[in-house]
Structure formats: structure tokens, C-alpha cells
Design a protein around this motif. Sequence first.
Motif, short mmCIF file in Angstrom:
data_model
loop_
_atom_site.label_atom_id
_atom_site.label_comp_id
_atom_site.label_asym_id
_atom_site.label_seq_id
_atom_site.Cartn_x
_atom_site.Cartn_y
_atom_site.Cartn_z
N ASP A 64 38.18 53.07 30.27
CA ASP A 64 37.22 51.98 30.06
C ASP A 64 36.16 52.12 31.14
O ASP A 64 36.27 51.54 32.22
CB ASP A 64 37.95 50.64 30.15
N ASP A 65 35.12 52.90 30.83
CA ASP A 65 34.10 53.22 31.83
C ASP A 65 33.34 51.99 32.29
O ASP A 65 33.03 51.84 33.48
CB ASP A 65 33.13 54.25 31.25
N GLU A 66 33.05 51.07 31.37
CA GLU A 66 32.26 49.90 31.72
C GLU A 66 32.95 49.04 32.76
O GLU A 66 32.31 48.47 33.64
CB GLU A 66 31.98 49.07 30.46
N ASN A 67 34.28 48.94 32.67
CA ASN A 67 35.04 48.10 33.61
C ASN A 67 35.79 48.92 34.65
O ASN A 67 36.63 48.38 35.38
CB ASN A 67 36.02 47.21 32.83
N THR A 68 35.52 50.22 34.72
CA THR A 68 36.13 51.16 35.67
C THR A 68 37.64 50.99 35.77
O THR A 68 38.20 50.82 36.85
CB THR A 68 35.49 51.04 37.07
#
Length: 432
Positions: free
Chosen positions: A278-282
Amino acid sequence: MLYRCLVGAVLTLNLVVPAVALDSTEVAIRDAVNRGQEDALALLERAVNINSGTMNVDGVREVGRLFSQAFTDAGFATRWADGDSFGRGGHLIAERGTRGPKVLLIGHLDTVFAKDSSFQRFTRIDEHHAAGPGITDMKGGNVIILQAAKALASVGVLDELQLRVILTGDEESRGRPLEVANKELQAAADWADIALGFEDGDGDPETVVTARRSSSEWSLTVQGKPAHSSQIFRDDIGFGATLEAARILDAWRVALSAIPNLTFNPGLLMAGTDIEHDDENTRGSVFGKNNVIAQSAVVTGGMRAISPQQIDRAETLMRDIVADSLAQTSAQLSFNHGYPPMAPSAGNDDLLKQYSAISEELGYGPVIAVDPRRAGAADISFVASRVDGALDGLGLMGEGGHTVDEVADLRTLPQQTQRAAILLYRIALKSR
């Protein structure tokens, strides 16, 4: 801290004896700053007591209205640049003057403290100190901009400058897309001759910022050949994604860690048979087994550099290392560049010399450039390459920024305002 002792020794209600005589106008500017301290402290308290965490857009706008009225009362024309198009509250722009050098003065309205933070109010600790969310980072700097302009106006020299003040609403968390969020700031930089930033630097009034490092993000994805772990290292099976990621990271460490002012940091690493990132929320989840060679790896992190040339050099080194893959592996590297560097320049150094001389003449002692590794990215990073000279770290000093222990040394409020006001006056004098 040592600087607090030094400041306390030279300040008695800020009526100092200068080491070298100021001219009569500069004495009048200094005295005007001193007379304005009650109003300055009152405005600072009001601003700090309005929560303006970056994503609290209503709070950012409320602080914007507070400063808009204050600048309007000081004779500036003000307008609001709405932030809906870049997902933030917006920016306040205040302008005055039609002749003389063009100077951009930069502050920001937002803080790191969310609407539900426990840290919400201005609190007086003692005679010289106060705590509060954003008091040094950087509502105190915004007050200094205003009070410096009012001091110049009171002695009749403000209109010898063209000033554009931009108080951004997204410094702590930049809006996207960047070209939209930065439109007003960069247009002002293209207009200006000089840019001055009123962040708090490293919190020490004996330093200012002449260079800031960039802030970039990078993402590395690695693929290996899954197989039983007993077969690892065979030519036709290879080394797997985990070892390839480890090779790349260690080679980057060797190649980059010796370059002055350049740093890179792997902040997240996942490797295994199956990865959900989940790149947006690291964050993410990983499945792997001890007897299976890892098929995938993901590493994300940040990089900071002192100049565009250093960024290019680092990227080239990193990509060359990535391309030298272990057997049966492959990797892809991408970059997302956020804040550019505020690179060192002769113009920046000249402003520092002027500022330091003013400080000595006021009786506060010399000022030096802070180590760039102690100064993070800031709004001025987006404009420094577009002006003849830039200086930052001119704001209210203290300690504990970005934490619930943020405390301002209020003795530096008049000190910093005097320095900034007289610097602006001398910039005007040089153009005559």
C-alpha cells in the motif's frame, strides 16, 4: 543552551548598545520594533491558538484571515489563493510597493499539529518563554515579517521596496500536483530579486540558512526466480529477490555515504513470495516461507541532496548499481522528487554577510550559515534558484519544533525583527 545565555546577556527589553553605530534611520527602525512588541506578542498568541494543521483547511483559512487583516491594516493589498485544486487550504498573498528592489518574504500558515492534537494553546512558561503549536514553526516568523514591515513604514522607508509576502498553507505537507501548489510561490520568485524565508532554521539566532537539501522519494522493486531454497545460487535459479535487494542497498551505501551532504534512507522493506504494498499509506503485507526463494521485494525510501548536480550524480550511481543484477533477478528504480535543494550561491553568501554585519551593529554578535544537514527542506527551496540571492531561518527561535515540546524564546522576537527590518532597509539603500 549557550545561545540563550548570550541572548539574555545582551537583551534588556531589547534596548541594546550596538557594537558599531547604526545610522539614524536604523536606530529609528530598531526603536519602532521595540515599541511594537506588545502588539506582536498579542498577534502571535492569537495565531497560535487557532489550530491550523495542514489538513485542517478551515483552520488554515482562519489563520489566513487573521494575517490578511493584519497586513491590510499595515497598508498591504491582500488576496487568497484557494487550495481546492491542490487539496489544501490555500495561500495568503500580501503586496505593497511600486518602486525599489523586489523582495519575496516567505512564511506558512499550517503546522504539523492535527485538529485532534492534544497540543492546542499558547502557554506562557515564564517571562521569556512560551509554548504552543507552531509558535516557532512558523507563526512567529509570520509575525516577524509583519512587524518588520510596520517598523519600516513607521520611519517612512517601506515604500522604497516592492514587497510580496506569501504565507503558504501546505508547507508541512505539500499539496499535489506540485506545479499547482507552487504556482503562486514560483511566480513570485520569478518576479523577485531576493527571497527571504522566516522559518526557524536550527533554532539558534547565531545561524541562518544559506543552503537546504532536497527531499526526494525513491521506490525499488525487485524480482527473483521462486524455487526451493535448497537450489539457491545455481546459475539457472539465481539469488532471489531478497539477496538482490540487499546487494543493491549495500552497494548504494558504499557509493553514496561518502558524498558530502548526500543521504539516502531505506524506510520500508518487504520481501517474500507474495507482497501487497500500500504505497499511499506506506504499509503492506508479506507472505513467504523459509524454504522458498523470495520472488519479490519492495524497498522505498528518501534521499536528500545539496544541489541539482548532486541529485543527478546520485541517480546515475543508483541506477548503474541496480542494472548490475545478480543471476536470475531484475529490478526497477523510480524517483519522485518533492522539494528541490536550495543550493549554495554567491548571492546567498552576500545576504549572509549583510545580515551578520547588521547583527553585530545591533550588538547581537556575528551570524554564520548553519550546516545544511541541520536544515530540512522548506518553501524557499522552490524559489531559491529563481532569485539573485536567498536567505532563510530568519524567524522566531526556540526548540522542540514538530513536537508537543515546541517552545519559543520570546527574547528573540524583537531581535529577529530588528535584524530583518534593517536588512530590508539596506537592500533598499543599495539600489539608490
